[in-house]
Design an enzyme around this catalytic site. Structure first.
Site, PDB file in Angstrom:
ATOM      1  N   LYS A 122      43.242  86.491   7.020  1.00  0.00           N
ATOM      2  CA  LYS A 122      43.195  87.297   5.986  1.00  0.00           C
ATOM      3  C   LYS A 122      42.164  87.330   4.977  1.00  0.00           C
ATOM      4  O   LYS A 122      41.867  88.346   4.357  1.00  0.00           O
ATOM      5  CB  LYS A 122      44.806  86.896   5.157  1.00  0.00           C
ATOM      6  CG  LYS A 122      45.717  87.574   5.856  1.00  0.00           C
ATOM      7  CD  LYS A 122      47.150  87.455   5.227  1.00  0.00           C
ATOM      8  CE  LYS A 122      48.505  87.649   6.138  1.00  0.00           C
ATOM      9  NZ  LYS A 122      49.562  87.658   5.491  1.00  0.00           N
ATOM     10  N   LYS A 206      46.796  92.400  16.988  1.00  0.00           N
ATOM     11  CA  LYS A 206      48.192  92.546  17.110  1.00  0.00           C
ATOM     12  C   LYS A 206      48.785  93.815  16.130  1.00  0.00           C
ATOM     13  O   LYS A 206      47.782  94.223  15.289  1.00  0.00           O
ATOM     14  CB  LYS A 206      49.148  91.349  16.520  1.00  0.00           C
ATOM     15  CG  LYS A 206      48.653  90.995  14.922  1.00  0.00           C
ATOM     16  CD  LYS A 206      49.573  89.912  14.487  1.00  0.00           C
ATOM     17  CE  LYS A 206      49.337  89.825  12.819  1.00  0.00           C
ATOM     18  NZ  LYS A 206      50.041  88.786  12.070  1.00  0.00           N
ATOM     19  N   LYS A 209      51.068  95.780   9.653  1.00  0.00           N
ATOM     20  CA  LYS A 209      51.190  96.542   8.476  1.00  0.00           C
ATOM     21  C   LYS A 209      49.972  96.973   7.803  1.00  0.00           C
ATOM     22  O   LYS A 209      49.894  97.889   7.271  1.00  0.00           O
ATOM     23  CB  LYS A 209      52.226  95.776   7.588  1.00  0.00           C
ATOM     24  CG  LYS A 209      53.522  95.517   7.811  1.00  0.00           C
ATOM     25  CD  LYS A 209      53.840  94.489   6.452  1.00  0.00           C
ATOM     26  CE  LYS A 209      55.187  93.877   7.220  1.00  0.00           C
ATOM     27  NZ  LYS A 209      55.793  92.579   6.209  1.00  0.00           N
TER      28      LYS A 209
HETATM   29  P1  TYM Z   1      55.698  89.185   7.891  1.00  0.00           P
HETATM   30  O1  TYM Z   1      56.266  89.816   6.863  1.00  0.00           O
HETATM   31  O2  TYM Z   1      54.172  89.110   8.115  1.00  0.00           O
HETATM   32  O3  TYM Z   1      56.459  89.499   9.385  1.00  0.00           O
HETATM   33  C1  TYM Z   1      57.605  89.648   9.650  1.00  0.00           C
HETATM   34  C2  TYM Z   1      58.014  89.077  11.074  1.00  0.00           C
HETATM   35  O4  TYM Z   1      57.611  89.874  11.956  1.00  0.00           O
HETATM   36  C3  TYM Z   1      56.759  89.252  13.041  1.00  0.00           C
HETATM   37  N1  TYM Z   1      55.793  90.176  13.508  1.00  0.00           N
HETATM   38  C4  TYM Z   1      55.305  90.378  14.788  1.00  0.00           C
HETATM   39  N2  TYM Z   1      55.980  89.942  15.944  1.00  0.00           N
HETATM   40  C5  TYM Z   1      55.457  90.557  16.873  1.00  0.00           C
HETATM   41  N3  TYM Z   1      54.499  91.378  17.245  1.00  0.00           N
HETATM   42  C6  TYM Z   1      53.793  91.534  15.969  1.00  0.00           C
HETATM   43  N4  TYM Z   1      52.756  92.315  16.019  1.00  0.00           N
HETATM   44  C7  TYM Z   1      54.206  91.131  14.831  1.00  0.00           C
HETATM   45  N5  TYM Z   1      53.724  91.331  13.453  1.00  0.00           N
HETATM   46  C8  TYM Z   1      54.838  90.601  12.664  1.00  0.00           C
HETATM   47  C9  TYM Z   1      56.263  87.948  12.294  1.00  0.00           C
HETATM   48  O5  TYM Z   1      56.138  86.946  13.120  1.00  0.00           O
HETATM   49  C10 TYM Z   1      57.523  87.529  11.214  1.00  0.00           C
HETATM   50  O6  TYM Z   1      58.495  86.914  11.937  1.00  0.00           O
HETATM   51  N6  TYM Z   1      55.349  84.416   6.816  1.00  0.00           N
HETATM   52  C11 TYM Z   1      56.377  85.510   7.246  1.00  0.00           C
HETATM   53  C12 TYM Z   1      57.513  85.635   6.204  1.00  0.00           C
HETATM   54  C13 TYM Z   1      57.946  84.260   5.628  1.00  0.00           C
HETATM   55  C14 TYM Z   1      58.938  83.603   6.489  1.00  0.00           C
HETATM   56  C15 TYM Z   1      59.442  82.552   5.790  1.00  0.00           C
HETATM   57  C16 TYM Z   1      59.409  83.768   7.885  1.00  0.00           C
HETATM   58  C17 TYM Z   1      58.118  83.849   4.453  1.00  0.00           C
HETATM   59  N7  TYM Z   1      58.732  82.716   4.538  1.00  0.00           N
HETATM   60  C18 TYM Z   1      60.105  81.813   6.212  1.00  0.00           C
HETATM   61  C19 TYM Z   1      60.222  82.807   8.337  1.00  0.00           C
HETATM   62  C20 TYM Z   1      60.590  81.791   7.668  1.00  0.00           C
HETATM   63  C21 TYM Z   1      55.261  86.628   7.464  1.00  0.00           C
HETATM   64  O7  TYM Z   1      54.307  86.767   6.953  1.00  0.00           O
HETATM   65  O8  TYM Z   1      56.224  87.604   7.861  1.00  0.00           O
END
Ligand code: TYM
Length: 344
Positions: A122, A206, A209
């Site tokens: 990032k 991947k 967003k």
């Molecule tokens: P975020 O908002 O980036 O993504 C949310 C969830 O979607 C999954 N994900 C994917 N899975 C498969 N293929 C993809 N291309 C893909 N892109 C995103 C992510 O792995 C995630 O599960 N850090 C986390 C948010 C968070 C969190 C937590 C998660 C904050 N605290 C505690 C679990 C436990 C995040 O950035 O999610």
């Protein structure tokens, strides 16, 4: 201090996960995370939150953030989370996350954070211009999980390293403060073909967003025509589909579309290949488009319906926050006592 390994955690099994309100949700978020939330809520006590504290590690328009939170909450409900079964809330409504994160900032080591690949990805070449929050982001994530003593965390493959860090923080806290077994060492639930969905334009990156090309992803709110069109335009190769999964090893885009089909249908990639072996993408893509429209179409419709009544979403988030605060409070009180705070 003791040299013994921390005692095993003996409390309740609990699921926790979250999504950042920082852009449109896409098929990767759905298959990597949301679809698992709805399933797990019937197996274990489940906490699912909207990570608005995490979202501001990158600039978010303050006038829009609250609505972005409601959109994620609507996606949770539209993909089957039931507020009577699971606890659904916004992270900013439970101050205990941030309080525990401070303690964990003093447990985690700089060297551990220096290894986090997501920060490097990032921040790119200009890490000195990034917020300090982006750097300590995974420490707050550990607090999100451990404030509820969660044992299972359903996420996509990109979160694996953050989950390993969470376990390291839990183990070091338990060890340093001589509190064996106080925090569980949570398990990441990552398996399955939906764990790493790739961009429709490039099988090497991947689905995300933040990808500037909207054609790289299928958004949860895309209508049927848009979904079909994006799948028709998805990058592929000219070969037919093979019989065996091993033969897809060098065909990233083909492998991704087979994985998407398998995850949407709840089947294994090998099973899907067996059905389509010998056919080209001219035949496969319309079948994939039909499947994607049948699964994703109703979700987008339901999200729009839910978002037309923001007061009801706020009511659900409010009730969830109350429950979450009740569960978090005794853990935070214990942590303050263990650490030796004056207010502990
Ligand atoms: P975020 O908002 O980036 O993504 C949310 C969830 O979607 C999954 N994900 C994917 N899975 C498969 N293929 C993809 N291309 C893909 N892109 C995103 C992510 O792995 C995630 O599960 N850090 C986390 C948010 C968070 C969190 C937590 C998660 C904050 N605290 C505690 C679990 C436990 C995040 O950035 O999610």
């Amino acid at each position: 201090m003791t040299d013994q390994a921390p005692a095993p955690y003996v409390g309740k099994p609990r699921v926790l996960s979250g999504v950042q309100p920082s852009g449109d949700l896409h098929l990767g978020n759905y298959l990597g995370a949301l679809v698992k939330f709805a399933r797990l809520q019937h197996e274990m006590q489940t906490f699912i939150f909207v990570a608005d504290l995490h979202a501001i590690t990158a600039w978010q328009d303050p006038a829009k953030l609250k609505n972005q939170v409601r959109e994620i909450a609507a996606a949770y409900l539209a993909t089957g989370l039931d507020p009577k079964v699971a606890t659904i809330f916004a992270q900013s409504a439970v101050p205990a996350h941030a309080e525990l994160a401070w303690v964990f900032n003093c447990v985690a080591r700089l060297g551990w954070l220096d290894r986090m690949t997501q920060f490097k990805d990032k921040a790119g070449k200009h890490k000195e211009r990034e917020s300090v929050g982006l750097y300590t982001y995974p420490v707050l994530q550990a607090a999100d999980i451990l404030i509820y003593k969660a044992t299972h965390v359903p996420v996509g493959e990109d979160q694996r390293q953050h989950l390993e860090l969470t376990r390291d923080i839990a183990a070091k806290f338990n060890h340093d403060f001589e509190a064996p077994g106080f925090f569980p060492l949570p398990e990441a639930l990552i398996q399955g073909p939906g764990a790493r969905i790739m961009s429709l334009r490039d099988g090497a990156v991947k689905m995300s967003k933040s990808d500037p090309s909207d054609n790289s992803r299928i958004n949860l709110t895309d209508d049927a025509d848009t979904i079909s069109q994006k799948i028709r335009k998805a990058r592929t190769d000219a070969d037919v589909l093979p019989e065996k999964l091993e033969d897809l090893a060098d065909r990233a885009e083909a492998q991704n579309l087979i994985g998407v089909y398998a995850a949407l249908a709840g089947r294994t990639p090998q099973d899907v290949l067996t059905e389509f072996a010998g056919q080209g993408f001219g035949a496969f893509k319309p079948k994939l488009a039909d499947l994607a429209v049948s699964v994703m179409g109703p979700i987008g419709g339901e999200m729009r319906r839910l978002l037309s009544d923001p007061a009801e979403i706020d009511r659900i988030l409010g009730a969830g926050a109350e429950r979450a605060r009740e569960v978090a409070a005794p853990t935070l009180a214990e942590v303050k006592r263990i650490v030796g705070y004056w207010a502990g």
